[in-house]
Design an enzyme around this catalytic site. Sequence first.
Site, short mmCIF file in Angstrom:
data_model
loop_
_atom_site.label_atom_id
_atom_site.label_comp_id
_atom_site.label_asym_id
_atom_site.label_seq_id
_atom_site.Cartn_x
_atom_site.Cartn_y
_atom_site.Cartn_z
CE LYS A 12 -4.44 0.70 0.36
NZ LYS A 12 -5.33 0.22 -0.71
CB THR A 57 -2.81 -3.10 -0.57
OG1 THR A 57 -4.01 -2.79 -1.25
CG2 THR A 57 -1.90 -3.94 -1.45
CG PHE A 156 32.04 25.12 -12.96
CD1 PHE A 156 32.50 23.96 -12.33
CD2 PHE A 156 31.55 25.02 -14.26
CE1 PHE A 156 32.46 22.73 -12.98
CE2 PHE A 156 31.51 23.80 -14.92
CZ PHE A 156 31.96 22.66 -14.27
CG ASN A 242 24.36 23.86 -10.57
OD1 ASN A 242 23.93 24.86 -10.00
ND2 ASN A 242 25.59 23.78 -11.05
CG HIS A 244 21.98 26.02 -14.11
ND1 HIS A 244 23.28 25.75 -13.74
CD2 HIS A 244 21.51 24.87 -14.67
CE1 HIS A 244 23.58 24.51 -14.08
NE2 HIS A 244 22.53 23.96 -14.64
#
Length: 289
Positions: A12, A57, A156, A242, A244
């Site tokens: 479930k 379930t 970077f 990331n 941006h």
Amino acid sequence: MAVVLGPNRYGKAETRVVRVTRDGEVHRLKDCNVSIALSGDMEGAHLRGDNSAVLPTDTQKNTVYAFARKHGIGEIEEFALLLARHFVDSQRAIRHARVEIEEYTWSRIPQGPPHSFVRNGGEVRTCLVHHDENGTSTVVSGVRDLVVLNTTGSEFHGFARDEYTTLAPTTDRILATIVTAAWRHRTPDSPYGACYPRARHALLEAFAGTHSLSLQQTLYEMGKRVITDCPEVCEVRLSLPNVHHFLVDLTPFGMDNDREVYHVADRPYGLIEGHVLDDAAPEASFAWS
């Protein structure tokens, strides 16, 4: 050619349960989403339609509600272990249980009565528990949708280039990400309640305190800090998109833009993922997924 049944599980998913604990006029709130997956001797159900080994379930859902009433919900890891052990121990056909819980945290409204709460943003506490018939348990805690940003202190450059590279190197950029982190405990009797705030703080402290030359470097420092600050943790997995931020060109309007106005791009985005672990850590009993 033979066709055979491969690995399988059922359960479930996303049973939403809210538990209110009333201590006089002071109320406490636990708001959780519980997903259960069971596996074991299910060949009859798949191959012959024999459901004698299948615990419905719907029963699994009812168990979540009944256990919330009977046992309460303290640390979500403890509640997940309780459920996982119950299904394996009570059902002869079940060999393995996987229980995943998300917790949505609430705080009291300042100056409000002790029964009024406000949801704590989008951040979600998580846990994942595996338990099998031999009594082995693996517990993973974590957090997702933890949004962090540094307005400077990120670079970077020096990256590989080919004929399709257009990205310009930078020595000053915004670094932003939405942290999904999970940390594996060395033993299933870890102090979960004390560990979670320390691990979360370690993630934030490492992100803020690292002068980043790449998001990969930041990822490693975040995982390393969790393991260093939380001796009960032996492995950390991180997924860091990331997010941006691009400077907007305002020259058409006769304006400069000295790192003040940015456009946030939601896609495509870089996705940095990795594991950081104690090299003496015991191997996980089960896959984390």
